[in-house]
Scaffold this motif. Structure first.
Motif, PDB file in Angstrom:
ATOM      1  N   ASN A  29       5.762  19.648  24.921  1.00  0.00           N
ATOM      2  CA  ASN A  29       5.658  18.799  26.113  1.00  0.00           C
ATOM      3  C   ASN A  29       5.723  19.633  27.390  1.00  0.00           C
ATOM      4  OD1 ASN A  29       5.305  16.436  24.681  1.00  0.00           O
ATOM      5  ND2 ASN A  29       7.484  15.974  24.624  1.00  0.00           N
ATOM      6  N   HIS A  30       6.543  20.679  27.397  1.00  0.00           N
ATOM      7  CA  HIS A  30       6.603  21.553  28.568  1.00  0.00           C
ATOM      8  C   HIS A  30       5.272  22.286  28.744  1.00  0.00           C
ATOM      9  CE1 HIS A  30       8.525  25.122  30.860  1.00  0.00           C
ATOM     10  NE2 HIS A  30       8.080  24.220  31.708  1.00  0.00           N
ATOM     11  N   LEU A  31       4.680  22.768  27.660  1.00  0.00           N
ATOM     12  CA  LEU A  31       3.383  23.449  27.748  1.00  0.00           C
ATOM     13  C   LEU A  31       2.275  22.508  28.222  1.00  0.00           C
ATOM     14  CD1 LEU A  31       3.591  25.624  24.527  1.00  0.00           C
ATOM     15  CD2 LEU A  31       3.670  26.435  26.903  1.00  0.00           C
ATOM     16  N   LYS A  32       2.402  21.238  27.903  1.00  0.00           N
ATOM     17  CA  LYS A  32       1.402  20.251  28.338  1.00  0.00           C
ATOM     18  C   LYS A  32       1.623  19.813  29.783  1.00  0.00           C
ATOM     19  CE  LYS A  32       0.808  18.444  23.670  1.00  0.00           C
ATOM     20  NZ  LYS A  32       0.953  17.260  22.805  1.00  0.00           N
ATOM     21  N   SER A  33       2.773  20.160  30.366  1.00  0.00           N
ATOM     22  CA  SER A  33       3.113  19.736  31.731  1.00  0.00           C
ATOM     23  C   SER A  33       2.326  20.526  32.773  1.00  0.00           C
ATOM     24  CB  SER A  33       4.613  19.918  31.978  1.00  0.00           C
ATOM     25  OG  SER A  33       4.913  21.290  32.207  1.00  0.00           O
ATOM     26  N   ALA A  34       2.539  20.172  34.021  1.00  0.00           N
ATOM     27  CA  ALA A  34       1.870  20.853  35.145  1.00  0.00           C
ATOM     28  C   ALA A  34       2.297  22.311  35.263  1.00  0.00           C
ATOM     29  CB  ALA A  34       2.157  20.107  36.444  1.00  0.00           C
ATOM     30  N   ASP A  35       3.400  22.695  34.630  1.00  0.00           N
ATOM     31  CA  ASP A  35       3.831  24.098  34.646  1.00  0.00           C
ATOM     32  C   ASP A  35       2.842  25.004  33.917  1.00  0.00           C
ATOM     33  OD1 ASP A  35       6.138  23.456  36.036  1.00  0.00           O
ATOM     34  OD2 ASP A  35       7.420  23.466  34.247  1.00  0.00           O
ATOM     35  N   ASP A  72      -4.340  19.661  24.875  1.00  0.00           N
ATOM     36  CA  ASP A  72      -3.329  18.684  24.470  1.00  0.00           C
ATOM     37  C   ASP A  72      -3.099  18.696  22.955  1.00  0.00           C
ATOM     38  OD1 ASP A  72      -5.747  17.485  23.785  1.00  0.00           O
ATOM     39  OD2 ASP A  72      -5.133  15.488  24.442  1.00  0.00           O
ATOM     40  N   SER A  73      -3.856  19.525  22.213  1.00  0.00           N
ATOM     41  CA  SER A  73      -3.647  19.613  20.772  1.00  0.00           C
ATOM     42  C   SER A  73      -2.744  20.791  20.396  1.00  0.00           C
ATOM     43  CB  SER A  73      -4.993  19.746  20.043  1.00  0.00           C
ATOM     44  OG  SER A  73      -5.563  21.032  20.209  1.00  0.00           O
ATOM     45  N   ILE A  74      -2.052  21.365  21.384  1.00  0.00           N
ATOM     46  CA  ILE A  74      -1.164  22.500  21.116  1.00  0.00           C
ATOM     47  C   ILE A  74       0.024  22.061  20.269  1.00  0.00           C
ATOM     48  CG2 ILE A  74       0.250  22.249  23.192  1.00  0.00           C
ATOM     49  CD1 ILE A  74       0.227  25.350  23.351  1.00  0.00           C
ATOM     50  N   SER A  75       0.426  22.938  19.354  1.00  0.00           N
ATOM     51  CA  SER A  75       1.613  22.680  18.552  1.00  0.00           C
ATOM     52  C   SER A  75       2.344  23.990  18.319  1.00  0.00           C
ATOM     53  CB  SER A  75       1.254  22.057  17.203  1.00  0.00           C
ATOM     54  OG  SER A  75       2.422  21.926  16.414  1.00  0.00           O
ATOM     55  N   THR A  76       3.608  24.019  18.734  1.00  0.00           N
ATOM     56  CA  THR A  76       4.479  25.158  18.446  1.00  0.00           C
ATOM     57  C   THR A  76       5.589  24.720  17.497  1.00  0.00           C
ATOM     58  OG1 THR A  76       5.894  24.712  20.354  1.00  0.00           O
ATOM     59  CG2 THR A  76       4.026  26.226  20.688  1.00  0.00           C
ATOM     60  N   PHE A 113      -0.475  23.738  31.095  1.00  0.00           N
ATOM     61  CA  PHE A 113      -1.828  23.223  30.883  1.00  0.00           C
ATOM     62  C   PHE A 113      -2.162  21.976  31.695  1.00  0.00           C
ATOM     63  CE2 PHE A 113      -1.324  25.412  26.635  1.00  0.00           C
ATOM     64  CZ  PHE A 113      -2.156  26.462  26.964  1.00  0.00           C
ATOM     65  N   ASN A 114      -1.161  21.288  32.195  1.00  0.00           N
ATOM     66  CA  ASN A 114      -1.370  20.101  33.026  1.00  0.00           C
ATOM     67  C   ASN A 114      -2.242  19.049  32.338  1.00  0.00           C
ATOM     68  OD1 ASN A 114      -0.868  18.595  35.320  1.00  0.00           O
ATOM     69  ND2 ASN A 114      -2.682  19.357  36.397  1.00  0.00           N
ATOM     70  N   VAL A 115      -1.910  18.747  31.095  1.00  0.00           N
ATOM     71  CA  VAL A 115      -2.638  17.715  30.375  1.00  0.00           C
ATOM     72  C   VAL A 115      -1.907  16.399  30.492  1.00  0.00           C
ATOM     73  CG1 VAL A 115      -3.640  19.312  28.715  1.00  0.00           C
ATOM     74  CG2 VAL A 115      -1.517  18.160  28.146  1.00  0.00           C
ATOM     75  N   GLU A 116      -2.637  15.335  30.422  1.00  0.00           N
ATOM     76  CA  GLU A 116      -2.036  14.018  30.490  1.00  0.00           C
ATOM     77  C   GLU A 116      -1.385  13.714  29.148  1.00  0.00           C
ATOM     78  OE1 GLU A 116      -3.494   9.427  30.822  1.00  0.00           O
ATOM     79  OE2 GLU A 116      -4.564  10.922  31.998  1.00  0.00           O
ATOM     80  N   VAL A 117      -0.074  13.588  29.145  1.00  0.00           N
ATOM     81  CA  VAL A 117       0.651  13.298  27.920  1.00  0.00           C
ATOM     82  C   VAL A 117       0.637  11.804  27.692  1.00  0.00           C
ATOM     83  CG1 VAL A 117       2.866  13.489  26.721  1.00  0.00           C
ATOM     84  CG2 VAL A 117       2.101  15.332  28.262  1.00  0.00           C
ATOM     85  N   LYS A 118       0.128  11.409  26.537  1.00  0.00           N
ATOM     86  CA  LYS A 118       0.050   9.977  26.197  1.00  0.00           C
ATOM     87  C   LYS A 118       1.357   9.561  25.540  1.00  0.00           C
ATOM     88  CE  LYS A 118      -4.882  10.324  25.527  1.00  0.00           C
ATOM     89  NZ  LYS A 118      -5.204  11.726  25.448  1.00  0.00           N
ATOM     90  N   GLN A 119       1.913   8.496  26.036  1.00  0.00           N
ATOM     91  CA  GLN A 119       3.155   7.983  25.472  1.00  0.00           C
ATOM     92  C   GLN A 119       2.881   6.735  24.683  1.00  0.00           C
ATOM     93  OE1 GLN A 119       5.757   7.438  28.801  1.00  0.00           O
ATOM     94  NE2 GLN A 119       6.263   9.610  28.915  1.00  0.00           N
ATOM     95  N   GLU A 120       3.494   6.650  23.504  1.00  0.00           N
ATOM     96  CA  GLU A 120       3.347   5.442  22.682  1.00  0.00           C
ATOM     97  C   GLU A 120       4.349   4.405  23.134  1.00  0.00           C
ATOM     98  OE1 GLU A 120       3.235   6.126  18.507  1.00  0.00           O
ATOM     99  OE2 GLU A 120       2.230   8.049  18.754  1.00  0.00           O
TER     100      GLU A 120
END
Length: 83
Positions: free
Chosen positions: A67-73, A56-60, A75-82
């Protein structure tokens, strides 16, 4: 006797470059990672490496792509929303 090292995250970086659609390269990094090395001698011929990367610390440098890389497509990480 084996010697163990821990990578210093302050003086290290974990970067990548991926060819996208055979047209361009996408560069990025992970900002949260831990790496340990264990070697029998200074030659590092038989080094053992353990790396833990917080995906979840990925940055491009592109929020939509990240957000797409963090999705189930990917890495499937839980994206935290503020809120």
């Amino acid at each position: 006797m084996a010697t163990k090292w821990n990578l210093d995250p302050t003086h290290s970086e974990l970067t990548f470059k991926v060819r996208h659609m055979m047209i361009s390269n996408v560069k990025g990094n992970f900002t949260n990672f831990d790496v340990q090395l264990e070697a029998e001698d200074d030659s590092f011929a038989n080094v053992k490496t353990v790396a833990t990367i917080q995906t979840d610390s990925i940055s491009t440098y592109n929020t939509d792509r990240d957000n797409h890389l963090k999705s189930a497509d990917f890495f499937n990480v839980e994206v935290k929303q503020e809120i």
